[in-house]
Scaffold this motif. Structure first.
Motif, PDB file in Angstrom:
ATOM      1  N   PHE A   1       0.802  -1.219   0.000  1.00  0.00           N
ATOM      2  CA  PHE A   1       0.000   0.000   0.000  1.00  0.00           C
ATOM      3  C   PHE A   1       0.838   1.273   0.000  1.00  0.00           C
ATOM      4  O   PHE A   1       0.308   2.354  -0.187  1.00  0.00           O
ATOM      5  CB  PHE A   1      -0.935   0.012   1.209  1.00  0.00           C
ATOM      6  CG  PHE A   1      -1.798  -1.218   1.277  1.00  0.00           C
ATOM      7  CD1 PHE A   1      -2.823  -1.411   0.368  1.00  0.00           C
ATOM      8  CD2 PHE A   1      -1.557  -2.183   2.233  1.00  0.00           C
ATOM      9  CE1 PHE A   1      -3.610  -2.544   0.426  1.00  0.00           C
ATOM     10  CE2 PHE A   1      -2.342  -3.318   2.299  1.00  0.00           C
ATOM     11  CZ  PHE A   1      -3.369  -3.501   1.380  1.00  0.00           C
ATOM     12  N   ILE A   2       2.129   1.141   0.222  1.00  0.00           N
ATOM     13  CA  ILE A   2       3.020   2.299   0.251  1.00  0.00           C
ATOM     14  C   ILE A   2       3.796   2.323  -1.054  1.00  0.00           C
ATOM     15  O   ILE A   2       4.483   1.365  -1.398  1.00  0.00           O
ATOM     16  CB  ILE A   2       3.986   2.221   1.447  1.00  0.00           C
ATOM     17  CG1 ILE A   2       3.200   2.190   2.742  1.00  0.00           C
ATOM     18  CG2 ILE A   2       4.956   3.384   1.416  1.00  0.00           C
ATOM     19  CD1 ILE A   2       4.052   1.903   3.966  1.00  0.00           C
ATOM     20  N   ASN A   3       3.700   3.423  -1.768  1.00  0.00           N
ATOM     21  CA  ASN A   3       4.356   3.539  -3.052  1.00  0.00           C
ATOM     22  C   ASN A   3       5.461   4.581  -2.957  1.00  0.00           C
ATOM     23  O   ASN A   3       5.228   5.764  -3.180  1.00  0.00           O
ATOM     24  CB  ASN A   3       3.334   3.945  -4.130  1.00  0.00           C
ATOM     25  CG  ASN A   3       3.942   3.916  -5.506  1.00  0.00           C
ATOM     26  OD1 ASN A   3       5.017   3.404  -5.704  1.00  0.00           O
ATOM     27  ND2 ASN A   3       3.228   4.487  -6.468  1.00  0.00           N
ATOM     28  N   PRO A   4       6.666   4.163  -2.597  1.00  0.00           N
ATOM     29  CA  PRO A   4       7.742   5.151  -2.493  1.00  0.00           C
ATOM     30  C   PRO A   4       8.120   5.690  -3.862  1.00  0.00           C
ATOM     31  O   PRO A   4       8.242   4.947  -4.821  1.00  0.00           O
ATOM     32  CB  PRO A   4       8.885   4.382  -1.847  1.00  0.00           C
ATOM     33  CG  PRO A   4       8.622   2.970  -2.207  1.00  0.00           C
ATOM     34  CD  PRO A   4       7.130   2.821  -2.323  1.00  0.00           C
ATOM     35  N   GLN A   5       8.309   6.975  -3.925  1.00  0.00           N
ATOM     36  CA  GLN A   5       8.715   7.612  -5.181  1.00  0.00           C
ATOM     37  C   GLN A   5      10.239   7.666  -5.244  1.00  0.00           C
ATOM     38  O   GLN A   5      10.902   7.802  -4.250  1.00  0.00           O
ATOM     39  CB  GLN A   5       8.146   9.031  -5.248  1.00  0.00           C
ATOM     40  CG  GLN A   5       6.642   9.093  -5.175  1.00  0.00           C
ATOM     41  CD  GLN A   5       5.999   8.437  -6.394  1.00  0.00           C
ATOM     42  OE1 GLN A   5       6.507   8.538  -7.498  1.00  0.00           O
ATOM     43  NE2 GLN A   5       4.889   7.762  -6.174  1.00  0.00           N
ATOM     44  N   GLU A   6      10.739   7.573  -6.451  1.00  0.00           N
ATOM     45  CA  GLU A   6      12.173   7.732  -6.646  1.00  0.00           C
ATOM     46  C   GLU A   6      12.532   9.181  -6.343  1.00  0.00           C
ATOM     47  O   GLU A   6      12.006  10.110  -6.955  1.00  0.00           O
ATOM     48  CB  GLU A   6      12.562   7.403  -8.091  1.00  0.00           C
ATOM     49  CG  GLU A   6      12.401   5.955  -8.453  1.00  0.00           C
ATOM     50  CD  GLU A   6      13.507   5.109  -7.856  1.00  0.00           C
ATOM     51  OE1 GLU A   6      14.618   5.622  -7.637  1.00  0.00           O
ATOM     52  OE2 GLU A   6      13.244   3.914  -7.618  1.00  0.00           O
ATOM     53  N   SER A   7      13.413   9.390  -5.386  1.00  0.00           N
ATOM     54  CA  SER A   7      13.799  10.760  -5.072  1.00  0.00           C
ATOM     55  C   SER A   7      15.244  10.779  -4.626  1.00  0.00           C
ATOM     56  O   SER A   7      15.770   9.789  -4.127  1.00  0.00           O
ATOM     57  CB  SER A   7      12.904  11.319  -3.972  1.00  0.00           C
ATOM     58  OG  SER A   7      13.063  10.574  -2.790  1.00  0.00           O
ATOM     59  N   THR A   8      15.858  11.915  -4.812  1.00  0.00           N
ATOM     60  CA  THR A   8      17.222  12.123  -4.354  1.00  0.00           C
ATOM     61  C   THR A   8      17.269  13.417  -3.583  1.00  0.00           C
ATOM     62  O   THR A   8      16.440  14.310  -3.768  1.00  0.00           O
ATOM     63  CB  THR A   8      18.211  12.185  -5.527  1.00  0.00           C
ATOM     64  OG1 THR A   8      17.808  13.257  -6.374  1.00  0.00           O
ATOM     65  CG2 THR A   8      18.242  10.883  -6.308  1.00  0.00           C
ATOM     66  N   VAL A   9      18.261  13.530  -2.749  1.00  0.00           N
ATOM     67  CA  VAL A   9      18.465  14.764  -1.989  1.00  0.00           C
ATOM     68  C   VAL A   9      19.467  15.613  -2.738  1.00  0.00           C
ATOM     69  O   VAL A   9      20.507  15.122  -3.183  1.00  0.00           O
ATOM     70  CB  VAL A   9      18.966  14.441  -0.565  1.00  0.00           C
ATOM     71  CG1 VAL A   9      19.239  15.719   0.205  1.00  0.00           C
ATOM     72  CG2 VAL A   9      17.964  13.571   0.159  1.00  0.00           C
TER      73      VAL A   9
END
Length: 52
Positions: free
Chosen positions: A42-50
């Motif tokens: 149910f959790i859809n992590p998005q591709e992200s960078t800092v």
């Protein structure tokens, strides 16, 4: 809450510590093998960078 848990456990202090460690290990086992994989659907992590 922790004091109440400590009082209801049977036996001397060292037995209570062993019981608590077994309960903690069982809780972690249940979380890692059943709850977290189920919740991961149910959790859809998005591709992200800092930074950027």
């Amino acid at each position: 809450m922790y004091a109440a848990l400590w009082r209801i456990l049977p036996g001397p202090a060292w037995v209570r510590v062993i019981i608590l460690l077994v309960l903690l290990a069982a809780a972690l086992y249940g979380l890692f093998w059943y709850v977290f994989p189920w919740a991961g659907q149910f959790i859809n992590p998005q591709e992200s960078t800092v930074g950027g």
